[in-house]
Scaffold this motif. Sequence first.
Motif, short mmCIF file in Angstrom:
data_model
loop_
_atom_site.label_atom_id
_atom_site.label_comp_id
_atom_site.label_asym_id
_atom_site.label_seq_id
_atom_site.Cartn_x
_atom_site.Cartn_y
_atom_site.Cartn_z
N GLY A 1 7.20 -2.70 -8.13
CA GLY A 1 6.48 -2.46 -6.89
C GLY A 1 6.46 -1.02 -6.41
N GLN A 2 6.86 -0.06 -7.26
CA GLN A 2 6.85 1.35 -6.86
C GLN A 2 5.48 1.97 -7.17
N PHE A 3 4.91 2.65 -6.15
CA PHE A 3 3.60 3.28 -6.31
C PHE A 3 3.68 4.40 -7.34
N LEU A 4 2.67 4.47 -8.24
CA LEU A 4 2.61 5.52 -9.25
C LEU A 4 1.46 6.48 -9.01
N ARG A 5 0.25 5.94 -8.78
CA ARG A 5 -0.88 6.84 -8.54
C ARG A 5 -2.12 6.02 -8.15
N TYR A 6 -3.17 6.74 -7.73
CA TYR A 6 -4.47 6.14 -7.47
C TYR A 6 -5.42 6.43 -8.63
N ILE A 7 -6.38 5.54 -8.82
CA ILE A 7 -7.55 5.80 -9.68
C ILE A 7 -8.78 5.66 -8.80
N ASP A 8 -9.60 6.72 -8.73
CA ASP A 8 -10.84 6.58 -7.96
C ASP A 8 -12.06 6.75 -8.86
N CYS A 9 -12.18 7.87 -9.55
CA CYS A 9 -13.30 8.09 -10.51
C CYS A 9 -14.66 7.75 -9.89
N GLY A 10 -14.83 8.02 -8.61
CA GLY A 10 -16.12 7.76 -7.98
C GLY A 10 -16.46 6.29 -7.88
N GLY B 1 0.81 -1.22 0.00
CA GLY B 1 0.00 0.00 0.00
C GLY B 1 0.83 1.26 0.00
N HIS B 2 0.12 2.39 -0.01
CA HIS B 2 0.77 3.70 -0.08
C HIS B 2 0.07 4.66 0.88
N THR B 3 0.87 5.52 1.48
CA THR B 3 0.34 6.51 2.42
C THR B 3 0.59 7.92 1.85
N PRO B 4 -0.40 8.81 1.94
CA PRO B 4 -1.71 8.61 2.57
C PRO B 4 -2.69 7.91 1.62
N ALA B 5 -3.59 7.13 2.19
CA ALA B 5 -4.63 6.47 1.42
C ALA B 5 -5.78 7.46 1.21
N PRO B 6 -6.59 7.27 0.17
CA PRO B 6 -7.66 8.23 -0.15
C PRO B 6 -8.59 8.53 1.01
N ILE B 7 -9.01 7.50 1.77
CA ILE B 7 -9.89 7.78 2.91
C ILE B 7 -9.30 7.18 4.19
N ASN B 8 -7.96 7.00 4.20
CA ASN B 8 -7.21 6.61 5.39
C ASN B 8 -7.62 5.27 5.98
#
Length: 564
Positions: free
Chosen positions: A523-532, A483-490
């Motif tokens: 294994g390196q974090f790049l970004r999040y996708i949420d799009c609702g 995982g990656h910090t910070p998470a979208p809704i922690n």
Amino acid sequence: MMDPRTSAQDVMRCDLCETTVVQMHCDTCLVNLCKACVGEHFSADVSTPHKIVHFKDRKSTPLYPGCKSHDKQQCIMHCNQCDIPVCHKCIASDRHLGHKVSEILKAVDEKKNKFIKEQTELNETIYPTYQDIASDVQNRMSQLEKEYGDLSTAITKHGEDWHREIDKLVKKLKAEVDEMKNTQLQTLQKHLDEINKTMSDIKDEINSMEIATDTNDLSRLFSVTSNVHVYRNLPHKIIPSLPKFIPRKIQGEELNKTFGALSSSSLTSDKHSYSMKTTQKSSEAESSPPVKQLLDEPETVTTIDTGYGNLYNVACLSDEEIWTSGTGSTMKLFSINQGSLPKSITTKSGNWPSNIAVIKSGDLVYTDNDDRTVNIVKNEKIEEVIRLKKWRPKGVCSTSSGDLLVIMESNDHKQTKVVCYSGSTEKQTIQFDDKGKPLYSPSPHFLRYITENRNLDICVSDDRAKAVVVVNQAGKLRFRYTGHTPAPINESFNPLGITTDSQSHILTVDCYNYCVHIIDQDGQFLRYIDCGLSDPLGLCTDTHDNLFVAQRYIKQVKKIKYLQ
């Protein structure tokens, strides 16, 4: 004086009298003659129109093939569309109406030029490449002998610490090593035999082409068929994976458990490892996907309502159609642009499918957790491929080589492993790391997800361990992504659905944070996708790197564009 018929000769003699130096040649009968024997040759067969030329002009007269459709007609033309010699009656017939025809001698020149080029390719490129491949396999066999010898030595050394009471166990383990070695050597030897057979066939092909390009017998020329296109498809590279001996400290009387064990061995077949010897740009480089950049803001393209009670899985059949599964025994195929339901399949047992995937052939494969089976849907008929006894299949995916990867859990819910199958044959088991510790955690859920990356890494989402576990094709741990910090809704990282794209990105659902993580192949974090996203679960990507997300409770598949 020595008999010229039996002495060593450096000149050619007449085929009739066998004494006089050859001066003439019958281009019809392909017979060498002296001037004195020409008349005898004519009189021997007066029905044949003999063509006598000087010896230096031999094979200059074309022997037109006889027409197979019209008796006593010679084929002096060539039908380019049918690629066959034809006579003037053939040309006038309905069979070749509208076809483009040319003089047969022009077609002969083109065919000879083609054979000359392909003969050069066989001699200078293909055959030397097969020689190198054969040498590579032989070297691997020698290295395999050495490394298996080292493995036997290590087992023997560890066995000496256990004295007489474990001699039997040492003997058993060494026998397992020999069996593994012999199995792999036999496989490699078979592979080598096939390569040598192909090399022999190539030599025969070269010889056939040499004869064909050197003859004026057109029937013989057109009887030769080129198989160069077959030989351009190089064999797969067989890569043996050695087992490891994992010693353990002596703990009381549990000899079988504490002495040590061999990890599983495997042989993998990589169709991309060998490349043709050539000075041109390599096919591997040409087939590399173009580099794509991540969009600043991923965008939703469309959504598809599926009608399930809960939606769990999605798999791309094509850029236009997706398979889905959820609660209930029905798997549904949807047209993406039209949103229609062209097809649905009900599981053989009536159970919910645990996971679905589209394999290399385009058929649908699904796992049945309760029935302990892996099944393939071919032409809307279900075929059972794998039936387990002490294990339950969860996630499934197809590899680039056409094998199946199945993540499964023991009936007592205490062990989890990944098994590679070729058809119904088990090729490889991945369960422990180099220290003998389990790679994967058992999960209380019947949903487990697995995928193969473009670089042939095997990626598993381990929701109980809250990690994405990535091993290479030999089963060795590469990394764990937590995982990656910070998470979208922690919320804590909880990976489920997993897929990859043309850039070797790994995409995994984080169901507690209602998003998708994108990480690179290391294994390196790049970004999040949420799009609702709402309660995302299953994932897949199409050939254009569009992402499809199965949303559990709202029963929709969302199509997302995230690469430029």
